[in-house]
Design an enzyme around this catalytic site. Structure first.
Site, PDB file in Angstrom:
ATOM      1  N   LYS A 184     -53.371 -49.792  29.836  1.00 30.63           N
ATOM      2  CA  LYS A 184     -52.657 -49.422  31.210  1.00 30.63           C
ATOM      3  C   LYS A 184     -52.608 -47.804  31.422  1.00 30.63           C
ATOM      4  CE  LYS A 184     -50.803 -53.621  31.858  1.00 30.63           C
ATOM      5  NZ  LYS A 184     -51.296 -54.172  33.115  1.00 30.63           N
ATOM      6  N   SER A 234     -50.204 -59.255  22.741  1.00 29.86           N
ATOM      7  CA  SER A 234     -51.138 -59.792  23.647  1.00 29.86           C
ATOM      8  C   SER A 234     -52.446 -59.799  23.110  1.00 29.86           C
ATOM      9  CB  SER A 234     -50.922 -58.999  25.053  1.00 29.86           C
ATOM     10  OG  SER A 234     -51.339 -57.751  24.744  1.00 29.86           O
TER      11      SER A 234
END
Length: 475
Positions: free
Chosen positions: A59, A290
């Site tokens: 991110k 994840s």
């Protein structure tokens, strides 16, 4: 005995560069590692270590892109405020990039996020607003709606909105995609991605559609998310719940172009947790939850192939943000994500036992300050008091408080008093062979259940232990 060989000087030195002007210059250009310890059939499987970004996740790329784009468009001015709804990592990226630039950062975070992420965000200087993770879009406490409202009411605020901001997929189309293509010598058969905001899928999908049409986009989705079922059936299903952080959605983000997906897989939380723990134990790569979903999907995809393919997936973020969750055996058992021997009696509720040395305890001659510190570090409200392995008492927060309150001038001496002066020695015990019904009278007396097997102390059972047990059985 195997000996690790030192890389030749030219190869080792190739990773060394002159000093960078800023930590932000370290965003991107992350390494790729080939996984060799897993069963991958005829394929070769590579993993791109986005955990090597300065903020510890993929991110960072979109944070840099969205802030630069907002500055260019005049939507973000000097001294302004950035507001975002985030599972943690986008917020970390925005804080990593925005705070050194002088921006105020306000982040709305669902309450299922790991403690490490929240602590990291606050340490960077971000303002964290916690909200519910059990409500959907349209609810006043839904994290995206809440962030949008905060931004609308704050003069000069910029709502980053990773879910619809075109600068999100642009970051991956212009940086992540070209890096992968270059690192794999232009030979990429499949890319396995998850969808949180959709930027990775869409950016990479667009890039490879132009530069390498053979490259398939494979979706890794948690069971409970609506995305994989939508791709498989064409119908929107009701969202469930999942434990994995950062990917999976209860709606289709505007940035997620699902038409780019060739095949989608639904992965259970248990499969994700086991995969990411295997990644650490087999390959030495510490990754977040994840990444376990992505790895599990990549392994399934690889094993299904009848011809050799070159497949790449991601370590989306570092596992050091999940040490209190994914890599905590007791947390996995409490979540029903790891096997735990069942006996049909009180032993099923004792998570940390004295037999295995997992229980946190204190000695009768240790100070109350030691007992207090141990409670704080272990996030418990009471400690068994053990003398030479034998249970002699229980000390809890109320015992310590009752002993140390009083005149200020002698308070430190009271903290240094031995535990035996404050502990409760009149103990009501239960036998491990008893059933759950035996717990209710104990809890009605506001006591913790003390469990023995014959004359041997086993452990403690609290109200939260009972609630966790009932929740696991309800699934």
């Amino acid at each position: 005995m195997s000996v690790h060989k030192i890389a030749p000087p030219d190869r080792a030195m190739s990773r060394l560069r002159p000093p960078y002007a800023s930590v932000l210059d370290l965003i991107g250009q992350t390494p790729v590692v080939e996984l060799t310890k897993f069963n991958i059939g005829k394929c070769r499987l590579f993993i791109k270590l986005e955990s090597q970004n300065p903020g510890g996740s993929i991110k960072d790329r979109i944070a840099l892109s969205m802030i630069a784009d907002a500055e260019k468009q005049g939507r973000l001015k000097r001294g302004g405020t950035i507001v975002e709804a985030t599972a943690g990592n986008t917020g970390l990226g925005l804080a990593q990039v925005g705070i050194p630039k002088g921006y105020r950062i306000i982040l709305v975070v669902p309450d299922k996020m790991s403690r490490e992420k929240i602590q990291h965000l606050r340490a960077l200087g971000a303002e964290v607003r916690m909200t519910r993770s059990d409500v959907g879009k349209g609810h006043a406490e839904y994290y995206q709606d809440m962030a949008e409202k905060i931004a609308a009411e704050l003069p000069g605020a910029f709502y980053a909105n990773q879910f619809a901001n075109p600068a999100n997929p642009d970051a991956h189309e212009t940086t992540t995609g070209p890096e992968i293509y270059s690192q794999l010598d232009g030979d990429v058969d499949a890319v396995v991605v998850g969808v949180g905001s959709g930027g990775t899928l869409t950016g990479l999908g667009r890039y490879f559609a132009k530069i390498s049409p053979k490259t398939e986009m494979i979706l890794a989705d948690p069971v409970g998310s609506v995305l994989a079922p939508l791709i498989k059936t064409g119908k929107m299903q009701e969202a469930g719940s999942w434990t994995v952080e950062g990917i999976g959605e209860d709606f289709v983000p505007p940035n997620a172009d699902l038409s780019l997906v060739k095949k989608a897989y639904s992965i259970t939380d248990k499969q994700s947790m086991l995969a990411v723990r295997d990644l650490l134990s087999k390959e030495g790569i510490l990754a977040g939850s994840s990444s376990g979903t992505l790895l599990s999907t990549a392994l399934r995809y690889c094993r299904e192939q009848t011809v050799p393919k070159r497949v790449v997936t991601f370590v989306c973020d570092s596992g050091n943000k999940y040490l209190s969750k994914v890599f905590d055996d007791f947390w996995l058992i409490e979540q029903g994500l790891a096997e735990h021997e069942q006996h049909g009696d009180l032993r099923d509720l004792v998570m940390r036992t004295h037999r295995t040395g997992d229980i946190v305890s204190v000695g009768p001659d240790e100070s109350l300050l030691n007992a207090y510190g141990r409670m704080r570090r272990s996030d418990v409200s009471q400690l068994p008091v053990l003398d030479d392995g034998k249970l002699v008492g229980i000390v809890d927060e109320s015992d310590i408080l009752a002993h140390v309150e009083g005149p200020y001038d002698s308070r430190w001496d009271r903290f240094k008093a031995p535990v035996r002066t404050a502990m409760s020695a009149n103990l009501h015990t239960l036998q491990a062979s008893q059933t759950l019904d035996a717990l209710l009278p104990v809890f009605d007396r506001n006591e913790v259940a003390i469990v023995f097997d014959g004359d041997e102390f086993i452990g403690l059972i609290t109200r939260i232990d009972l609630i966790n047990h009932l929740r696991r059985r309800a699934k």
